[in-house]
Design a protein around this motif. Structure first.
Motif, PDB file in Angstrom:
ATOM      1  N   THR A 110      93.286 -15.273  41.333  1.00  0.00           N
ATOM      2  CA  THR A 110      92.275 -14.383  41.899  1.00  0.00           C
ATOM      3  C   THR A 110      92.190 -14.577  43.400  1.00  0.00           C
ATOM      4  N   ASP A 111      92.156 -13.460  44.111  1.00  0.00           N
ATOM      5  CA  ASP A 111      91.940 -13.471  45.552  1.00  0.00           C
ATOM      6  C   ASP A 111      90.426 -13.542  45.748  1.00  0.00           C
ATOM      7  N   ALA A 112      89.961 -14.737  46.105  1.00  0.00           N
ATOM      8  CA  ALA A 112      88.512 -14.940  46.259  1.00  0.00           C
ATOM      9  C   ALA A 112      88.125 -14.990  47.737  1.00  0.00           C
ATOM     10  N   VAL A 113      88.939 -14.337  48.567  1.00  0.00           N
ATOM     11  CA  VAL A 113      88.697 -14.395  50.016  1.00  0.00           C
ATOM     12  C   VAL A 113      87.312 -13.832  50.365  1.00  0.00           C
ATOM     13  N   GLN A 114      86.909 -12.746  49.709  1.00  0.00           N
ATOM     14  CA  GLN A 114      85.580 -12.188  50.005  1.00  0.00           C
ATOM     15  C   GLN A 114      84.473 -12.940  49.259  1.00  0.00           C
ATOM     16  N   ALA A 115      84.828 -13.597  48.180  1.00  0.00           N
ATOM     17  CA  ALA A 115      83.819 -14.273  47.357  1.00  0.00           C
ATOM     18  C   ALA A 115      83.474 -15.666  47.891  1.00  0.00           C
ATOM     19  N   GLY A 116      84.406 -16.291  48.598  1.00  0.00           N
ATOM     20  CA  GLY A 116      84.230 -17.668  49.054  1.00  0.00           C
ATOM     21  C   GLY A 116      82.945 -17.833  49.866  1.00  0.00           C
ATOM     22  N   PRO A 159      79.168 -17.944  43.576  1.00  0.00           N
ATOM     23  CA  PRO A 159      79.536 -19.265  43.046  1.00  0.00           C
ATOM     24  C   PRO A 159      80.977 -19.228  42.530  1.00  0.00           C
ATOM     25  N   ILE A 160      81.693 -20.317  42.731  1.00  0.00           N
ATOM     26  CA  ILE A 160      83.063 -20.393  42.212  1.00  0.00           C
ATOM     27  C   ILE A 160      83.188 -21.661  41.384  1.00  0.00           C
ATOM     28  N   ASP A 161      83.591 -21.483  40.129  1.00  0.00           N
ATOM     29  CA  ASP A 161      83.913 -22.618  39.271  1.00  0.00           C
ATOM     30  C   ASP A 161      85.212 -22.239  38.572  1.00  0.00           C
ATOM     31  N   VAL A 162      86.285 -22.898  38.983  1.00  0.00           N
ATOM     32  CA  VAL A 162      87.609 -22.458  38.507  1.00  0.00           C
ATOM     33  C   VAL A 162      87.756 -22.571  36.987  1.00  0.00           C
ATOM     34  N   ASP A 163      87.011 -23.503  36.376  1.00  0.00           N
ATOM     35  CA  ASP A 163      87.104 -23.621  34.912  1.00  0.00           C
ATOM     36  C   ASP A 163      86.319 -22.506  34.233  1.00  0.00           C
ATOM     37  N   ALA A 164      85.108 -22.247  34.724  1.00  0.00           N
ATOM     38  CA  ALA A 164      84.303 -21.180  34.121  1.00  0.00           C
ATOM     39  C   ALA A 164      84.991 -19.824  34.294  1.00  0.00           C
ATOM     40  N   LEU A 165      85.715 -19.660  35.389  1.00  0.00           N
ATOM     41  CA  LEU A 165      86.395 -18.383  35.654  1.00  0.00           C
ATOM     42  C   LEU A 165      87.760 -18.307  34.961  1.00  0.00           C
ATOM     43  N   HIS A 166      88.215 -19.441  34.430  1.00  0.00           N
ATOM     44  CA  HIS A 166      89.543 -19.523  33.796  1.00  0.00           C
ATOM     45  C   HIS A 166      90.649 -19.074  34.738  1.00  0.00           C
TER      46      HIS A 166
END
Ligand code: PLP
Length: 394
Positions: free
Chosen positions: A179-185, A189-196
């Motif tokens: 996932t391109d999380a450039v705008q979300a960073g 919230p970012i949790d790589v496990d919850a987001l799979h």
């Protein structure tokens, strides 16, 4: 040149560097300037600073430090994720799934993989709000699929994608998910496990760190060939002497962003909602682009039929407001934006786009000011516009 403060509403393009970030970076330019690969103390200090930054970023996104690679920008993170996985998995299959609303850093990389390296790319559609249906992703998977890439939040229209659901599908099928999380960073919230997710791109300058530094999260075990070769930096996955001060700054900036997220996100949301309501109320024919609620906290984007987006920006600039059309291509010369087209907003209507993206310095007064100056600008442009005026009402 006017001495009035510029009302900056283009935080999706870039953000000012937080003075606390500058302060954290400064010693690494002049005092602790060692090469992190050098064995003496100066080098060890620089190495320690990088590893502390890695630890900070890893903790903030629920990762392990060795899963964080530092890069030169969000574009490089996206390029490395896509090309790195594609190259590493090319013997397993050559099919990639993505969307038509990705940033060019993803889209152009996919196009090159298709054109030059024989990969097949499936673009799953988005709906009117710019949302991807996870079921469409599931249906697009074949035995040849080696990567799925769907952005966390769209830069042009602000829509937040159902990443966790898509990630779940990718996980069940054993396919790496980027996932391109450039705008979300720093904004969501970012949790790589919850987001799979298996790979996730970040860029410092979107969250009050300087331009020219990024990170790529790579889940342990994900196949990835380096695309930049040379020294053994970044676990042999991204060669090149690390940009120590900028890495320190990015970690500090992300820490600050998440420390204030609980207050800042609702504040931005309130300002955004006021802006959206005001624009839709005061400008006939204005249409919100992107999802009404499932969107980035400070992001408001519109189309105004019958006007040219570039002209709106020029008039706003004269009124001391810095904004964007939302896309580098959304001008009458280069044609309508592919993102808006994918959402069914076509032709002339798509040319009159405007993105107002709010950030830390913006206040209620700023929003009220924009709501005062924007309607007459649109009205004036419509009067003089060579673009068909009925487009406003379509
Ligand atoms: N991805 C998205 C969604 C972006 O919005 C941007 C920048 O606007 C990028 C990638 C590229 O990031 P950078 O400017 O750090 O190369």
């Amino acid at each position: 040149m006017s001495t009035r403060r510029v009302i900056y509403m283009d935080h999706s393009a870039t953000t000012p560097v937080d003075p606390r970030v500058v302060e954290a970076m400064l010693p690494y330019f002049t005092e602790r300037y060692g090469n992190p690969s050098s064995v003496y103390r100066l080098g060890a200090e620089a190495r320690a600073a990088i590893e502390a930054a890695r630890q900070t970023i890893a903790e903030l996104i629920g990762a392990r430090p060795k899963e964080i690679l530092f890069t030169s920008c969000g574009t490089e993170s996206d390029n490395l994720a896509l090309r790195g996985v594609a190259w590493a998995s090319r013997h397993k299959g050559r099919h990639i799934i993505t969307t038509p609303i990705e940033h060019h850093a993803v889209t152009h990389t996919c196009e090159q993989l298709e054109r030059e390296f024989g990969f097949r790319i499936t673009y799953v559609p988005v709906d009117r709000d710019g949302l991807v249906d996870p079921e469409d992703v599931a249906r697009a998977i074949t035995d040849e699929t080696i990567l799925i890439s769907v952005m966390y939040a769209n830069n042009e229209v602000g829509t937040i994608e159902p990443i966790a659901e898509i990630g779940q599908i990718a996980r069940e099928r054993g396919i790496p998910f980027h996932t391109d999380a450039v705008q979300a960073g720093g904004q969501l919230p970012i949790d790589v496990d919850a987001l799979h997710v298996d790979l996730l791109s970040l860029s410092g300058h979107k969250f009050y760190a300087p331009k020219g530094v990024g990170a790529l999260y790579v889940r342990e075990g994900t196949p990835l060939l380096p695309t930049q070769t040379g020294g053994g930096q970044e676990f042999h996955r991204r060669a090149g002497t690390e940009n120590v001060p900028y890495i320190v700054g990015m970690a500090k900036a992300l820490e600050l962003a998440y420390a204030s997220l609980d207050e800042e996100a609702p504040r931005l949301q309130r300002l955004r909602d006021r802006l959206i309501e005001g624009v839709l109320e005061r400008i006939p024919g204005a249409r919100l682009t992107g999802h009404r609620t499932q969107r980035l906290p400070g992001h408001a984007s519109f189309v105004f039929g019958g006007v040219d987006g570039e002209a709106i920006l020029m008039y706003l600039d004269r009124a001391n407001v810095a904004a964007s059309t939302g896309s580098a291509c959304a001008s009458s010369e280069s044609g309508p934006s592919p993102v808006l087209e994918a959402m069914g907003i076509t032709g002339r209507q798509a040319l009159g786009s405007l993105r107002l993206s709010l950030g830390r310095e913006n206040t209620e007064e700023d929003v009220e000011y924009v709501l005062r100056v924007l309607p007459p600008i649109i009205e004036k442009l419509r009067e003089f516009s060579p673009i068909c005026p009925d487009a406003a009402l379509r």
